[in-house]
Scaffold this active site. Structure first.
Site, PDB file in Angstrom:
ATOM      1  N   TYR A   1       0.839  -1.202   0.000  1.00  0.00           N
ATOM      2  CA  TYR A   1       0.000   0.000   0.000  1.00  0.00           C
ATOM      3  C   TYR A   1       0.877   1.257   0.000  1.00  0.00           C
ATOM      4  O   TYR A   1       1.089   1.865   1.057  1.00  0.00           O
ATOM      5  CB  TYR A   1      -0.910   0.003   1.228  1.00  0.00           C
TER       6      TYR A   1
ATOM      7  N   TRP B   1      -4.925   6.306   1.241  1.00  0.00           N
ATOM      8  CA  TRP B   1      -6.304   5.845   1.115  1.00  0.00           C
ATOM      9  C   TRP B   1      -7.198   6.651   2.039  1.00  0.00           C
ATOM     10  O   TRP B   1      -6.806   7.015   3.153  1.00  0.00           O
ATOM     11  CB  TRP B   1      -6.408   4.362   1.459  1.00  0.00           C
TER      12      TRP B   1
ATOM     13  N   TRP C   1     -10.255   6.131   3.850  1.00  0.00           N
ATOM     14  CA  TRP C   1     -10.671   5.785   5.211  1.00  0.00           C
ATOM     15  C   TRP C   1      -9.491   5.360   6.065  1.00  0.00           C
ATOM     16  O   TRP C   1      -9.525   5.502   7.280  1.00  0.00           O
ATOM     17  CB  TRP C   1     -11.837   4.817   5.213  1.00  0.00           C
ATOM     18  N   ASP C   2      -8.404   4.890   5.436  1.00  0.00           N
ATOM     19  CA  ASP C   2      -7.198   4.621   6.210  1.00  0.00           C
ATOM     20  C   ASP C   2      -6.722   5.883   6.931  1.00  0.00           C
ATOM     21  O   ASP C   2      -6.428   5.860   8.130  1.00  0.00           O
ATOM     22  CB  ASP C   2      -6.079   4.119   5.298  1.00  0.00           C
TER      23      ASP C   2
ATOM     24  N   GLY D   1     -14.818  -0.356   1.029  1.00  0.00           N
ATOM     25  CA  GLY D   1     -13.667  -0.694   1.834  1.00  0.00           C
ATOM     26  C   GLY D   1     -13.594  -2.174   2.169  1.00  0.00           C
ATOM     27  O   GLY D   1     -12.570  -2.667   2.620  1.00  0.00           O
TER      28      GLY D   1
ATOM     29  N   ASP E   1     -13.602  -5.038   0.269  1.00  0.00           N
ATOM     30  CA  ASP E   1     -13.481  -5.329  -1.154  1.00  0.00           C
ATOM     31  C   ASP E   1     -14.192  -6.585  -1.649  1.00  0.00           C
ATOM     32  O   ASP E   1     -14.952  -6.535  -2.615  1.00  0.00           O
ATOM     33  CB  ASP E   1     -12.005  -5.426  -1.539  1.00  0.00           C
TER      34      ASP E   1
ATOM     35  N   ARG F   1      -5.664 -13.241   0.401  1.00  0.00           N
ATOM     36  CA  ARG F   1      -6.158 -12.173  -0.465  1.00  0.00           C
ATOM     37  C   ARG F   1      -7.398 -12.652  -1.227  1.00  0.00           C
ATOM     38  O   ARG F   1      -7.746 -13.841  -1.174  1.00  0.00           O
ATOM     39  CB  ARG F   1      -5.064 -11.770  -1.464  1.00  0.00           C
TER      40      ARG F   1
ATOM     41  N   TRP G   1     -11.716 -10.140   3.399  1.00  0.00           N
ATOM     42  CA  TRP G   1     -12.979  -9.728   4.016  1.00  0.00           C
ATOM     43  C   TRP G   1     -14.006 -10.853   4.068  1.00  0.00           C
ATOM     44  O   TRP G   1     -15.205 -10.610   4.160  1.00  0.00           O
ATOM     45  CB  TRP G   1     -13.553  -8.520   3.271  1.00  0.00           C
TER      46      TRP G   1
ATOM     47  N   GLU H   1      -2.552  -6.385   9.507  1.00  0.00           N
ATOM     48  CA  GLU H   1      -3.710  -5.844   8.796  1.00  0.00           C
ATOM     49  C   GLU H   1      -5.009  -6.474   9.294  1.00  0.00           C
ATOM     50  O   GLU H   1      -6.017  -5.793   9.494  1.00  0.00           O
ATOM     51  CB  GLU H   1      -3.530  -6.094   7.302  1.00  0.00           C
TER      52      GLU H   1
END
Length: 441
Positions: free
Chosen positions: A31, A35, A37-38, A167, A169, A214, A368, A411
Site C-alpha cells: 500500500y 487511502w 478511510w485509512d 472498503g 473489497d 487475499r 474480508w 492488517e
C-alpha cells in the site's frame, strides 16, 4: 505479551515509519499511496500523539477533492508506482478530477467527519472552531455530492458502484452478486479452464501477502473488470447508471454516512453554521430508510440492490454496522448483539469475523471473508458503547488489544486462532490500538 505502554510506543513507531510527510501509507510495499478511510482512522490515533500531525493527515485528503465534491479513495504518490497504478484509473477522463494530484475515480466510506470531530476533541473550543472552519466547506461539499450523485431518487440511501467503495473489497454480498449475475464471459472461461492460475502469477498483491489471504484470482479479475467499466464511462454517474446492473446500496457505507451526518450536525452547531435545507432533509431521510434494510425473517440488516430493492442476503459484518450508525431502535440493537454473543456466528475466540462462521463464504484467512479487523471492531465498539452495551464493548476492546499485544500490528487476524494475517506494521491497526488505550476510561 506486551503491556499497553509498550503497545503505544511500538504503534507510534509504526506510524512514524509509514509517515510520508503529508500523509501516512497503510503499509510498506502493498500500500504505497494514501487511502481515504485509512487516513481517517490514522488521524484518530495520531491525535493522541500530535494533534497538528493529525490535522495534516485529514487536510491531505482534502487537497484531492474533486470539483463536484467527491473525495477519492486513493491519492497516488508521485513516482514509478504512481504511473503504474494511476494508469489503471485514468481519472483525468472526468472533468471534475483535480489538476494537481492524481487520484482514483471512486470514493470510500465517508469517515472524514468522524476524524474531524475526534481530532477536534483534543483542542480548546477556540482552536476547535478554527479547525472546523478550515474543513467545513469541504465536508458540506462531500456530503452534498453523496446525496446529489448517489441518491438520484431521493430515497435516503446512497449507492455504490464498486465493492472498493465499501472498503470491504470482496465482502460476500457483493461477490455473490458478481458471481451469480455479472461475471463477464471471459472470466467464466478462465474460471472453467483453470487459466486464472496464470493470471495469479501476475498479481502484485500476492508478492507481499500469501494468496490464500487475499481475494481469489477470480474475485480479483471481477473487481478489475468492474473498474474498467467505470473508466470506460469516464466516471460519469449518469452513463454508469444508464447501463449498469451493478449498483448497490451498501449497508456499511450508509451506516457510516448516517453517523457522519450526526457529526456534521455537531460541527455545524459548534460553528453556528447553517447546513443547506436539502441536505438536512436527505440526512433525516437516511435514518428512516435504513430500516428498509431490515429482514424480519432472519432478523438482520442487509445491503440491497439499487434498481430492484432486493435485499442481498449474504450475511457479513455489515449486518452489525447499524450499531455504529446509532439510528436503529434499542430493541434492534439488542438483536444484533445476540449474534455477537453467539460463538457460531460473530462470537468466536477473537471477534468480530468479517463474515460469520455459519456463512458458506467463511474463510478465517481470506481478506474480508472471515478475518477480524481492528477498524471494524473500533466502529462496532463505538456503537455498543452508545447503545449502553458497555460490557460487550469492553470485552471486544480487550480481545482486540490482545491480538496486537500478542502478534503486532497486522492488517487483519484469524478470528479463531488469532493468527496474524495480511500486511505487517499496518497503520490503522497501530493508530486505533493507540486510541483504544488512550481513550479508555
Amino acid at each position: 505479551m506486551r503491556d499497553n505502554t509498550e503497545v503505544v510506543d511500538q504503534a507510534a513507531q509504526v506510524l512514524r515509519d509509514n509517515d510520508r510527510g503529508l500523509f501516512t501509507i497503510p503499509a510498506h510495499g502493498l500500500y504505497p499511496h494514501q487511502w481515504l478511510w485509512d487516513s481517517c482512522f490514522i488521524a484518530i490515533g495520531l491525535r493522541h500523539l500530535d494533534v497538528e500531525r493529525a490535522k495534516i493527515e485529514v487536510l491531505s485528503l482534502l487537497r484531492a477533492q474533486w470539483r463536484n465534491g467527491m473525495l477519492p479513495h486513493i491519492i497516488f504518490t508521485p513516482g514509478k508506482k504512481q504511473r503504474m497504478h494511476s494508469g489503471v484509473w485514468d481519472s483525468f477522463l472526468s472533468p471534475f478530477s483535480p489538476d494537481d494530484v492524481t487520484t482514483s475515480g471512486i470514493t470510500q466510506p465517508p469517515l472524514i467527519a468522524e476524524a474531524v470531530v475526534r481530532v477536534g476533541e483534543k483542542m480548546k473550543l477556540s482552536e476547535r472552531r478554527s479547525w472546523y472552519r478550515q474543513v467545513w466547506p469541504h465536508l458540506i461539499a462531500y456530503h452534498q455530492w453523496l446525496y446529489t450523485e448517489r441518491d438520484p431518487h431521493h430515497e435516503g440511501l446512497v449507492l455504490q458502484i464498486h465493492p472498493w467503495e465499501t472498503g470491504l473489497d470482496n465482502t460476500p454480498p457483493w461477490m455473490g452478486e458478481l458471481d451469480d449475475h455479472l461475471l463477464p464471459w471471459w472470466i467464466r472461461v478462465l474460471q472453467k479452464t483453470k487459466l486464472e492460475l496464470i493470471v495469479g502469477k501476475l498479481r502484485l498483491d500476492t508478492r507481499y501477502v500469501p494468496p490464500e489471504q487475499r481475494p481469489t484470482n477470480i474475485e480479483a479479475l471481477a473487481l478489475y473488470s468492474v473498474q474498467r467499466r467505470l473508466r470506460r464511462k469516464a466516471y460519469d454517474i449518469n452513463k454508469i447508471l444508464d447501463h449498469t446492473m451493478f449498483a448497490i446500496e451498501d449497508l456499511a457505507f450508509n451506516s457510516i454516512l448516517i453517523r457522519a451526518n450526526d457529526h456534521l450536525l455537531q460541527i455545524g452547531k459548534t460553528l453556528r453554521a447553517d447546513i443547506p435545507e436539502d441536505l438536512i432533509e436527505s440526512m433525516e431521510r437516511s435514518k428512516k430508510t435504513l430500516e428498509e434494510l431490515w429482514d424480519p425473517y432472519t432478523e438482520q440488516y442487509y445491503p440491497r440492490d439499487f434498481v430492484t430493492h432486493r435485499l442481498l442476503k449474504q450475511p457479513s459484518i455489515e449486518s452489525l454496522m447499524p450499531l455504529y450508525a446509532g439510528s436503529i431502535s434499542q430493541e434492534r440493537a439488542a438483536q444484533l448483539v445476540k449474534s455477537i454473543e453467539n460463538e457460531h456466528v460473530f462470537g468466536p475466540a477473537y471477534p468480530i469475523p468479517s463474515t460469520p462462521l455459519n456463512s458458506p463464504y467463511f474463510d478465517p484467512n481470506r481478506y474480508w471473508q472471515g478475518p477480524s479487523w481492528v477498524n471494524m471492531n473500533w466502529m462496532i465498539i463505538d456503537g455498543l458503547n452508545r447503545y449502553g452495551f458497555k460490557d460487550h464493548a469492553e470485552a471486544l476492546r480487550e480481545s482486540t488489544l490482545e491480538l496486537v499485544q500478542k502478534h503486532g500490528f497486522y492488517e487483519y487476524f484469524n478470528p479463531i486462532s488469532g493468527h496474524p494475517l495480511g500486511a505487517p506494521n499496518f497503520s490503522w491497526t497501530a493508530a486505533l490500538s493507540i486510541d483504544f488505550i488512550k481513550s479508555h476510561k
